[in-house]
Design an enzyme around this catalytic site. Structure first.
Site, PDB file in Angstrom:
ATOM      1  NE  ARG A  53      -3.032   0.767   3.523  1.00 17.50           N
ATOM      2  CZ  ARG A  53      -2.547   1.363   4.475  1.00 17.50           C
ATOM      3  NH1 ARG A  53      -1.840   2.096   3.817  1.00 17.50           N
ATOM      4  NH2 ARG A  53      -2.346  -0.093   4.840  1.00 17.50           N
ATOM      5  CE1 TYR A 107     -13.870   8.384 -18.371  1.00 20.59           C
ATOM      6  CE2 TYR A 107     -14.335   8.426 -15.853  1.00 20.59           C
ATOM      7  CZ  TYR A 107     -14.367   7.559 -17.167  1.00 20.59           C
ATOM      8  OH  TYR A 107     -15.215   6.463 -16.375  1.00 20.59           O
ATOM      9  CG  ASP A 179      -7.616  12.708 -17.956  1.00 21.96           C
ATOM     10  OD1 ASP A 179      -6.482  11.960 -18.754  1.00 21.96           O
ATOM     11  OD2 ASP A 179      -8.305  12.207 -17.053  1.00 21.96           O
ATOM     12  CE  LYS A 204      -9.842   4.375 -19.595  1.00 17.81           C
ATOM     13  NZ  LYS A 204     -10.211   5.389 -19.811  1.00 17.81           N
TER      14      LYS A 204
END
Ligand SMILES: *Cc1c(COP(=O)(O)O)cnc(C)c1O
Length: 386
Positions: A53, A107, A179, A204
């Site tokens: 983590r 988005y 982004d 992506k």
């Protein structure tokens, strides 16, 4: 087109080797998957504590270094999704009472994060039309901390000129967050144009095989240390297997993106010649409104394009039903060519009139060009039009 990265290995080489040190006989060519959550600890010190983590296990550090090399950033983190990356990136910049200026073309998940979640935390967000001159400058307040944009824009493929925006953010002491998912670092490296923070949905292009969910944030080391605190505490760190697959996917990033760039151009040119297609939206076409800016900012025009069918929504449905090779599915940036209708995906919450006003009328189809043979793809599109 600019290819600013002139010193050192090219992007294609970096995507495969990263910062690999000297070869030693017996080393594996492929970095092993280290699927262990915890690691043996040194006695008498908290230094060097490794835990999945904390984003510091071997597969994480290796991919993070590679993203930094590709983006030209001091440091990067890989998080468990593009949304996880955006959330932690923005939480590291904004506090209650702060104000964020964001492009209106973002988005859908980011839109909800900003207007629902951030609003509830006392962070105000103003949506701005990035194509209106001086639009960001006019809306700056003394509480404004950052400007957020996404480019190229989904699904119209418009390209935002980052240069005047970064001039403004530098002048006003704001952070510019980009982004850059649609472009990938092969086509655009926003830091070269004055951005401070770069975000990707690595789901992506970076991974490129439709089988990993991940996100990245790149920026200065001091800033990435802050994002790491958010990643650790909000639990947004990916599993080593996702990181290992992401590294594997990234090795072919350059060839995949170059191929998608070339095929998208061929499809766009074919589409322009068809009377059933009212308009092809692709920044590589000289008829696209942002062709000049795209030529100056991008190294490739990308694998995303949109087709506006002359027959509207009915024609779109008929066309989709007839496709055999091109797959009707959301998401983008992978080896399979995908097609979707924004009216049923990213823009489903708007009315038809609202969509038409922002350039997405019924009959508008978004294509994510994959790696199939370009002539096979065009043949499939062609037969589906008839
Ligand atoms: C897909 C996408 C996201 C969200 O990424 P996930 O990996 O699905 O969380 C954010 N921004 C853009 C531009 C995207 O296409």
């Amino acid at each position: 087109m600019s290819r600013a990265k002139s010193k050192g290995p090219s992007l294609a080489t970096l995507a495969i080797h990263g910062a690999r040190e000297a070869h030693r006989p017996g080393d594996p060519v492929v970095e092993p998957l280290v699927q262990s959550v915890n690691h043996l600890q040194a006695l008498g010190t908290a230094e060097g504590l490794k835990y999945t983590r904390y984003g510091n296990t071997p597969n994480a550090e290796r991919v993070q270094k590679r993203i930094s090399l590709l983006e030209g950033a001091e440091a990067s983190l890989v998080l468990s999704s593009g949304m996880g990356a955006t959330a932690c990136a923005m939480l590291a910049l904004l506090r209650p009472g702060d104000h964020l200026l964001s492009s209106m073309y973002i988005y859908g998940g980011t839109h909800r994060l900003f207007l629902e979640e951030f609003a509830a935390m006392g962070i105000e967000v103003t949506l701005v039309d990035p194509f209106e001159p001086r639009s960001f400058r006019k809306r700056i307040r003394k509480e404004t901390r950052a400007i957020f944009v996404e480019s190229p824009v989904n699904p119209t493929c418009r390209v935002i000129d980052l240069r005047p925006i970064s001039y403004l953010t530098k002048q006003e002491g704001l952070a510019l967050v980009v982004d850059s998912t649609f472009a990938s670092p092969i086509n655009l490296r926003p830091i070269e144009h004055g951005a401070d923070v770069v975000i990707h949905s690595a789901t992506k292009y970076l991974n490129g095989h439709h089988d990993v969910l991940a996100g990245t944030v790149s920026g200065s080391q001091a800033y990435i240390d802050e994002v790491l605190q958010k990643e650790m505490l909000w639990g947004q760190t990916p599993d080593p297997f996702a990181l290992w697959l992401l590294e594997r996917g990234m090795k072919t990033l350059d060839v995949r993106v170059q191929r998608a760039n070339a095929t998208a151009m061929l499809i766009a040119e074919w589409a322009e010649s068809r009377k059933e297609i009212k308009r092809a939206h692709y920044p590589g076409l000289t008829t696209h409104e942002d062709h000049q800016i795209a030529s100056e900012m991008l190294d490739g025009f990308g694998g995303m394009l949109a087709l506006e069918l002359a027959g509207g929504g009915k024609a779109a449905e008929r066309f989709l039903r007839r496709l055999r090779l091109v797959t009707h599915a959301p998401s983008l940036g992978g080896v399979d060519t995908l097609i979707c209708e924004p009216r049923y995906t990213s823009h489903a919450k708007m009315t038809a009139a609202e969509r038409a006003r922002i350039g997405i009328p019924d009959g508008f189809l978004r294509l994510s060009v994959g790696l199939e043979d370009p002539q096979d793809l065009i043949a499939d599109l062609e037969q589906a039009l008839k």
